[in-house]
Design a protein around this motif. Structure first.
Motif, PDB file in Angstrom:
ATOM      1  N   CYS A   1      84.841 -40.477 -86.056  1.00 21.18           N
ATOM      2  CA  CYS A   1      86.254 -40.722 -85.780  1.00 21.18           C
ATOM      3  C   CYS A   1      86.419 -41.190 -84.341  1.00 21.18           C
ATOM      4  O   CYS A   1      85.781 -40.653 -83.436  1.00 21.18           O
ATOM      5  CB  CYS A   1      87.078 -39.464 -86.017  1.00 21.18           C
ATOM      6  N   ALA A   2      87.282 -42.182 -84.126  1.00 22.43           N
ATOM      7  CA  ALA A   2      87.508 -42.731 -82.787  1.00 22.43           C
ATOM      8  C   ALA A   2      88.991 -43.006 -82.614  1.00 22.43           C
ATOM      9  O   ALA A   2      89.699 -43.321 -83.580  1.00 22.43           O
ATOM     10  CB  ALA A   2      86.692 -44.004 -82.591  1.00 22.43           C
ATOM     11  N   TYR A   3      89.451 -42.919 -81.365  1.00 26.09           N
ATOM     12  CA  TYR A   3      90.880 -43.071 -81.118  1.00 26.09           C
ATOM     13  C   TYR A   3      91.211 -43.971 -79.929  1.00 26.09           C
ATOM     14  O   TYR A   3      92.380 -44.258 -79.676  1.00 26.09           O
ATOM     15  CB  TYR A   3      91.518 -41.696 -80.895  1.00 26.09           C
ATOM     16  N   THR A   4      90.206 -44.424 -79.163  1.00 26.43           N
ATOM     17  CA  THR A   4      90.490 -45.176 -77.945  1.00 26.43           C
ATOM     18  C   THR A   4      89.453 -46.263 -77.730  1.00 26.43           C
ATOM     19  O   THR A   4      88.262 -46.075 -78.039  1.00 26.43           O
ATOM     20  CB  THR A   4      90.523 -44.239 -76.721  1.00 26.43           C
ATOM     21  N   THR A   5      89.890 -47.402 -77.171  1.00 20.10           N
ATOM     22  CA  THR A   5      88.958 -48.485 -76.841  1.00 20.10           C
ATOM     23  C   THR A   5      88.145 -48.158 -75.600  1.00 20.10           C
ATOM     24  O   THR A   5      87.138 -48.815 -75.336  1.00 20.10           O
ATOM     25  CB  THR A   5      89.728 -49.794 -76.591  1.00 20.10           C
ATOM     26  N   ARG A   6      88.533 -47.148 -74.843  1.00 19.30           N
ATOM     27  CA  ARG A   6      87.820 -46.816 -73.604  1.00 19.30           C
ATOM     28  C   ARG A   6      86.407 -46.318 -73.883  1.00 19.30           C
ATOM     29  O   ARG A   6      85.568 -46.327 -72.988  1.00 19.30           O
ATOM     30  CB  ARG A   6      88.597 -45.748 -72.807  1.00 19.30           C
ATOM     31  N   ARG A   7      86.137 -45.883 -75.101  1.00 20.04           N
ATOM     32  CA  ARG A   7      84.810 -45.376 -75.442  1.00 20.04           C
ATOM     33  C   ARG A   7      84.088 -46.340 -76.385  1.00 20.04           C
ATOM     34  O   ARG A   7      83.223 -45.929 -77.151  1.00 20.04           O
ATOM     35  CB  ARG A   7      84.941 -43.978 -76.058  1.00 20.04           C
ATOM     36  N   TRP A   8      84.421 -47.623 -76.309  1.00 18.71           N
ATOM     37  CA  TRP A   8      83.881 -48.599 -77.233  1.00 18.71           C
ATOM     38  C   TRP A   8      82.354 -48.651 -77.214  1.00 18.71           C
ATOM     39  O   TRP A   8      81.709 -48.640 -78.263  1.00 18.71           O
ATOM     40  CB  TRP A   8      84.467 -49.970 -76.938  1.00 18.71           C
ATOM     41  N   PHE A   9      81.772 -48.728 -76.028  1.00 21.52           N
ATOM     42  CA  PHE A   9      80.315 -48.826 -75.951  1.00 21.52           C
ATOM     43  C   PHE A   9      79.644 -47.542 -76.422  1.00 21.52           C
ATOM     44  O   PHE A   9      78.584 -47.583 -77.064  1.00 21.52           O
ATOM     45  CB  PHE A   9      79.889 -49.194 -74.530  1.00 21.52           C
ATOM     46  N   ASP A  10      80.255 -46.393 -76.127  1.00 24.19           N
ATOM     47  CA  ASP A  10      79.747 -45.131 -76.669  1.00 24.19           C
ATOM     48  C   ASP A  10      79.805 -45.156 -78.195  1.00 24.19           C
ATOM     49  O   ASP A  10      78.863 -44.711 -78.875  1.00 24.19           O
ATOM     50  CB  ASP A  10      80.577 -43.953 -76.156  1.00 24.19           C
ATOM     51  N   LEU A  11      80.917 -45.652 -78.736  1.00 20.66           N
ATOM     52  CA  LEU A  11      81.088 -45.710 -80.188  1.00 20.66           C
ATOM     53  C   LEU A  11      80.013 -46.584 -80.839  1.00 20.66           C
ATOM     54  O   LEU A  11      79.416 -46.196 -81.843  1.00 20.66           O
ATOM     55  CB  LEU A  11      82.478 -46.241 -80.521  1.00 20.66           C
ATOM     56  N   CYS A  12      79.749 -47.751 -80.261  1.00 21.75           N
ATOM     57  CA  CYS A  12      78.722 -48.637 -80.823  1.00 21.75           C
ATOM     58  C   CYS A  12      77.348 -47.980 -80.798  1.00 21.75           C
ATOM     59  O   CYS A  12      76.565 -48.104 -81.757  1.00 21.75           O
ATOM     60  CB  CYS A  12      78.702 -49.956 -80.052  1.00 21.75           C
ATOM     61  N   ARG A  13      77.048 -47.254 -79.721  1.00 17.14           N
ATOM     62  CA  ARG A  13      75.768 -46.551 -79.641  1.00 17.14           C
ATOM     63  C   ARG A  13      75.694 -45.426 -80.670  1.00 17.14           C
ATOM     64  O   ARG A  13      74.634 -45.166 -81.252  1.00 17.14           O
ATOM     65  CB  ARG A  13      75.546 -46.011 -78.226  1.00 17.14           C
ATOM     66  N   SER A  14      76.818 -44.755 -80.892  1.00 22.03           N
ATOM     67  CA  SER A  14      76.854 -43.676 -81.880  1.00 22.03           C
ATOM     68  C   SER A  14      76.588 -44.226 -83.276  1.00 22.03           C
ATOM     69  O   SER A  14      75.765 -43.670 -84.038  1.00 22.03           O
ATOM     70  CB  SER A  14      78.218 -42.978 -81.839  1.00 22.03           C
ATOM     71  N   VAL A  15      77.256 -45.320 -83.623  1.00 24.05           N
ATOM     72  CA  VAL A  15      77.052 -45.944 -84.936  1.00 24.05           C
ATOM     73  C   VAL A  15      75.590 -46.361 -85.101  1.00 24.05           C
ATOM     74  O   VAL A  15      74.962 -46.092 -86.136  1.00 24.05           O
ATOM     75  CB  VAL A  15      77.988 -47.148 -85.106  1.00 24.05           C
TER      76      VAL A  15
END
Length: 334
Positions: free
Chosen positions: A32-46
């Motif tokens: 689950c994600a809610y902000t673009t500020r963590r975009w690079f973290d999100l891509c690494r998580s995926v």
């Protein structure tokens, strides 16, 4: 929350009496994600989930009421058939987003990983191994803090839960626990439906550092069937990014306060005994050892950590008392 209690309405899955406790074979992962500020973290998580050994898990990415992030994620993952991007169709917040993901999942087991956490190699195999046992309803793992800079010298490891990571006081080997850490946990899909999923009265909304949804859910899981077991496996590991703003004393105090408020709500939804069972052991055994260790060190940073132990306990307790008083006022109880 300091001035009022959340409404009693909540978003739950449509509960069913069906409960499949057979060996689990397939895995869905909800991020689950809610902000673009963590975009690079999100891509690494995926990517960390998609890189796991074994059959590819089904990955469901739920965007919590952020149109810009939803469009960005759809564009980024549109060609990857392993990833499904959904908008949270439920109440805003982590609980509603997780329920949206659960409804879309098809795996026998559903794992939850935070958008700023990276699953280590072997993570999926470690968690699925336990579901060969019919009595296992859920499995959680270890969260290693990945600091943006240096670890704060004043922060005792007993309080790493403040930054969403594993802490001193948790088991050091596979063992039953009341509830896992939310950034690295899994449940049987049938169990989640049997108990109705996550409640929106508790859980993070945006960047507000609240919690308690895992505790409340796991208490319901155990109440649903006495034989249900939830395990902690330290070999099921993720690296959880700790941003600079969470490595401050100001955030520490804020998070402790909200933890106390959250536990007050969980106690109202369940019982105080269930809501605080782990916290009693932590307060009576883990924190005194930390105080003794740091106090005897006679070093400046050790004395600072001892002071922070007392501060964290005091602020969390104050938040709990405040929350219970607010609930009594809201419900008209004395």
């Amino acid at each position: 929350m300091p001035d009022e209690v959340p409404a009693t309405g909540h978003s739950l899955l449509d509960a069913t009496d069906e409960f499949d406790a057979g060996p689990a074979e397939s895995l869905s992962v909800v991020i689950c994600a809610y902000t673009t500020r963590r975009w690079f973290d999100l891509c690494r998580s995926v990517q960390s989930v998609l890189s796991q050994d074994g059959p590819d898990p089904e990955l469901i990415l739920v965007i919590d009421h952020c149109d810009e992030l939803y469009v960005r994620a759809c564009n980024r993952f549109r060609t990857d058939t392993r990833v499904t991007v959904l908008a949270n169709a439920d109440t805003r917040g982590l609980s509603g987003a997780r329920n949206t993901g659960v409804r879309a999942a098809h795996g026998d087991v559903i794992a939850f990983v935070d958008d700023d956490a990276r699953a280590e190699p072997g993570w999926a195999q470690a968690l699925m191994h336990h579901y060969r046992n019919r009595g296992i309803a859920g499995v959680g793992g270890y969260a290693v803090p990945s600091w943006s800079g240096a670890r704060p010298s004043w922060l005792p490891e007993e309080f790493d839960w403040v930054v969403g990571c594993s802490y001193v006081g948790q088991p050091t080997r596979v063992a039953p626990v009341r509830n896992p850490i939310g950034c690295n946990m899994s449940m049987r899909r049938s169990v989640l439906y049997a108990v109705g999923g996550f409640r929106s009265e508790v859980g993070r909304v945006g960047s507000v550092p609240v919690g308690g949804e895992e505790t409340e859910l796991c208490i319901r899981i155990r109440a649903n069937r006495d034989s249900n077991q939830i395990l902690f496996d330290p070999d099921m590991r993720v690296q959880h990014h700790v941003s600079a703003e969470r490595a401050t004393l100001r955030y520490f105090v804020r998070r402790c306060h909200h933890e106390g408020l959250s536990k007050a709500v969980v106690a109202e939804l369940t019982t105080a005994a269930d809501a605080l069972s782990s916290e009693r052991t932590y307060t009576l055994h883990v924190l005194p050892r930390a105080l003794l260790r740091e106090g005897l060190s006679m070093r400046r940073d050790g004395l600072a950590r001892a002071a922070v132990v007392l501060l964290g306990l005091a602020v969390t307790t104050a938040g709990y008392v405040q929350g219970r008083a607010a609930i009594r006022l809201h419900t008209g109880r004395t």
